[in-house]
Design a protein around this motif. Structure first.
Motif, PDB file in Angstrom:
ATOM      1  N   ALA A  72       7.121   1.087   7.592  1.00  0.00           N
ATOM      2  CA  ALA A  72       6.020   1.938   8.073  1.00  0.00           C
ATOM      3  C   ALA A  72       6.571   3.098   8.898  1.00  0.00           C
ATOM      4  CB  ALA A  72       5.035   1.105   8.892  1.00  0.00           C
ATOM      5  N   ASP A  73       7.595   2.837   9.722  1.00  0.00           N
ATOM      6  CA  ASP A  73       8.198   3.927  10.502  1.00  0.00           C
ATOM      7  C   ASP A  73       8.805   4.973   9.567  1.00  0.00           C
ATOM      8  OD1 ASP A  73       7.648   2.810  13.036  1.00  0.00           O
ATOM      9  OD2 ASP A  73       9.403   1.504  12.880  1.00  0.00           O
ATOM     10  N   LEU A  74       9.488   4.506   8.525  1.00  0.00           N
ATOM     11  CA  LEU A  74      10.124   5.460   7.603  1.00  0.00           C
ATOM     12  C   LEU A  74       9.059   6.287   6.879  1.00  0.00           C
ATOM     13  CD1 LEU A  74      13.022   3.251   6.138  1.00  0.00           C
ATOM     14  CD2 LEU A  74      13.132   4.915   7.999  1.00  0.00           C
ATOM     15  N   ALA A  75       7.943   5.642   6.523  1.00  0.00           N
ATOM     16  CA  ALA A  75       6.848   6.384   5.867  1.00  0.00           C
ATOM     17  C   ALA A  75       6.236   7.384   6.850  1.00  0.00           C
ATOM     18  CB  ALA A  75       5.787   5.408   5.354  1.00  0.00           C
ATOM     19  N   VAL A 102      10.006   2.898   0.457  1.00  0.00           N
ATOM     20  CA  VAL A 102       9.370   3.780   1.449  1.00  0.00           C
ATOM     21  C   VAL A 102       8.207   4.538   0.782  1.00  0.00           C
ATOM     22  CG1 VAL A 102       9.717   5.665   3.089  1.00  0.00           C
ATOM     23  CG2 VAL A 102      11.590   4.083   2.638  1.00  0.00           C
ATOM     24  N   ALA A 103       8.429   4.977  -0.458  1.00  0.00           N
ATOM     25  CA  ALA A 103       7.378   5.722  -1.165  1.00  0.00           C
ATOM     26  C   ALA A 103       6.133   4.852  -1.355  1.00  0.00           C
ATOM     27  CB  ALA A 103       7.911   6.210  -2.514  1.00  0.00           C
ATOM     28  N   ARG A 108       0.573   3.353   0.607  1.00  0.00           N
ATOM     29  CA  ARG A 108      -0.363   2.477   1.327  1.00  0.00           C
ATOM     30  C   ARG A 108      -0.971   3.197   2.522  1.00  0.00           C
ATOM     31  NH1 ARG A 108       2.728  -1.581  -0.291  1.00  0.00           N
ATOM     32  NH2 ARG A 108       4.401  -1.339   1.220  1.00  0.00           N
ATOM     33  N   ARG A 109      -0.146   3.972   3.226  1.00  0.00           N
ATOM     34  CA  ARG A 109      -0.609   4.556   4.493  1.00  0.00           C
ATOM     35  C   ARG A 109      -1.266   5.916   4.315  1.00  0.00           C
ATOM     36  NH1 ARG A 109       1.623   1.810   8.534  1.00  0.00           N
ATOM     37  NH2 ARG A 109       1.869   3.405  10.126  1.00  0.00           N
ATOM     38  N   THR A 199      -0.603  -2.514  -4.141  1.00  0.00           N
ATOM     39  CA  THR A 199      -0.689  -1.055  -3.971  1.00  0.00           C
ATOM     40  C   THR A 199      -0.583  -0.366  -5.327  1.00  0.00           C
ATOM     41  OG1 THR A 199       0.409  -1.321  -1.855  1.00  0.00           O
ATOM     42  CG2 THR A 199       0.346   0.914  -2.747  1.00  0.00           C
ATOM     43  N   LEU A 200       0.396  -0.776  -6.124  1.00  0.00           N
ATOM     44  CA  LEU A 200       0.583  -0.127  -7.434  1.00  0.00           C
ATOM     45  C   LEU A 200      -0.658  -0.314  -8.307  1.00  0.00           C
ATOM     46  CD1 LEU A 200       4.292  -0.916  -8.445  1.00  0.00           C
ATOM     47  CD2 LEU A 200       3.349   1.120  -7.354  1.00  0.00           C
TER      48      LEU A 200
END
Ligand code: MLT
Length: 269
Positions: A72-75, A102-103, A108-109, A199-200
Motif C-alpha cells: 500500500a505504501d508503494l502504491a 504494486v500495480a 485496489r486503492r 481485484t483482477l
C-alpha cells in the motif's frame, strides 16, 4: 542510463523518477530488487504520444528507504509521483513482477485513476505462509550478511538460458548495489501482499498480460491464471525469454506493449 531524472518528495521518501516523452501518462513499475532503468531499452521503441513515467520504487535505485513499508505504501508513492508531476489523470499502469504486485495494489486503492493495466512476468496470488516465512528469514539474512544473499540466487533465475553473460552480469551488479534496507523492506512488503485475483476479476479496463515462455519465477501458468480471471485481457507468451521480458527482448516487448497502447480508446477527458 544516465539520463536526467526528477526527484519527488512523497510520504517520507525521496523518489527518483525518469520522465520521457509527452502525452497520455504511462507509469512503468520495476521488479525486485531492480530499478526503473530496466524499462529504458524497451522505451526507445515505444510509440510517441505518451508520457512515460519511470520511478525507482522506495528502497531501490536512487530512491531512499524508510524502516519498513507495505505494498500500500508503494502504491501511495506512485499516486504521489503522479500528483507531483500533475499527471493524476487516468494512467496506463505497467508492472513487472513486484511492480505488478504494486500495480494491482494501486488498482485496489485508486481504481478510478487506472485507464489500462499491463502485467508483465508477474502473478496475482499472495505468498503462502511458508513462502512468506522464507521471505522474512531472507530479509533478516540480507540485513546481517548483505545483498549477495539474494543477488546470487536471483541472477541464476532472472534470465532465459540463452541470455548473454554481460547482460546477466550487469543486472546482478544492480541487485548487489541495492541497499540491504531496500532489499529487506521489499521482501517483507511482498510477504504481506494480498491475493489480487478478486481485484483482477472486478476490472473493466483493458488488460495486457505478458510472460516469457522461460520465466521460472512467475511461469506462464501464473499468466494464464490471470488471463482467465480477466475475460477482456490479452495474453502474450514471448518465446526464448525469461523473467525480464523488457530487458531480454526490448524490441519485441515494446512491439507488444506499443500495440496495446495504440489500441486504447481515445480518452474523452
Ligand atoms: C520480482 O522479480 O519482482 C520478484 O522476484 C517477485 C517475487 O519474488 O515474488
Amino acid at each position: 542510463m544516465g539520463k536526467p531524472s526528477v526527484r519527488v518528495n512523497a510520504n517520507g521518501v525521496e523518489l527518483d523518477v525518469k520522465v520521457r516523452g509527452a502525452g497520455e501518462p504511462v507509469l512503468l513499475v520495476h521488479g525486485f530488487p531492480l530499478t526503473g532503468a530496466m524499462w529504458l531499452p524497451a522505451m526507445e521503441h515505444l510509440p510517441t504520444g505518451f508520457t512515460y513515467i519511470v520511478p525507482d520504487l522506495r528502497g531501490h535505485g536512487e530512491s531512499t528507504a524508510t524502516d519498513s513499508w507495505t505494498m500500500a505504501d508503494l502504491a501511495d508513492d506512485l499516486a504521489a509521483v503522479l500528483d507531483e508531476l500533475e499527471e493524476r489523470r487516468r494512467v496506463v499502469l505497467v508492472g513487472l513482477s513486484m511492480g505488478g504486485y504494486v500495480a494491482m495494489e494501486f488498482c485496489r486503492r485508486y481504481e478510478a485513476c487506472v485507464r489500462a493495466l499491463a502485467l508483465v512476468d508477474t502473478r496475482a496470488e499472495a505468498d503462502t505462509p511458508a513462502a512468506a516465512e522464507v521471505r522474512f528469514s531472507t530479509a533478516a539474512k540480507v540485513l546481517a550478511e548483505g545483498t549477495a544473499v539474494v543477488a546470487n540466487a536471483m541472477a541464476e533465475k532472472l534470465f532465459a538460458p540463452s541470455t548473454p553473460a554481460p547482460l546477466r552480469d550487469y543486472w546482478k551488479h544492480v541487485m548487489l548495489e541495492t541497499s540491504s534496507a531496500g532489499m529487506a523492506g521489499s521482501l517483507r512488503a511482498m510477504a504481506g501482499r494480498v491475493d489480487s485475483f478478486p481485484t483482477l476479476r472486478r476490472l473493466r479496463i483493458p488488460v495486457l498480460i505478458v510472460v516469457g515462455a522461460q520465466d521460472v519465477i512467475t511461469p506462464p501458468d501464473c499468466a494464464q491464471a490471470m488471463h482467465e480471471a480477466v475475460p477482456q485481457s490479452q495474453l502474450h507468451v514471448m518465446p526464448n525469454v525469461g523473467h525480464m521480458a523488457p530487458v531480454e527482448a526490448p524490441r519485441e516487448f515494446a512491439a507488444i506493449l506499443g500495440s496495446f497502447l495504440s489500441s486504447l480508446p481515445v480518452k474523452t477527458k
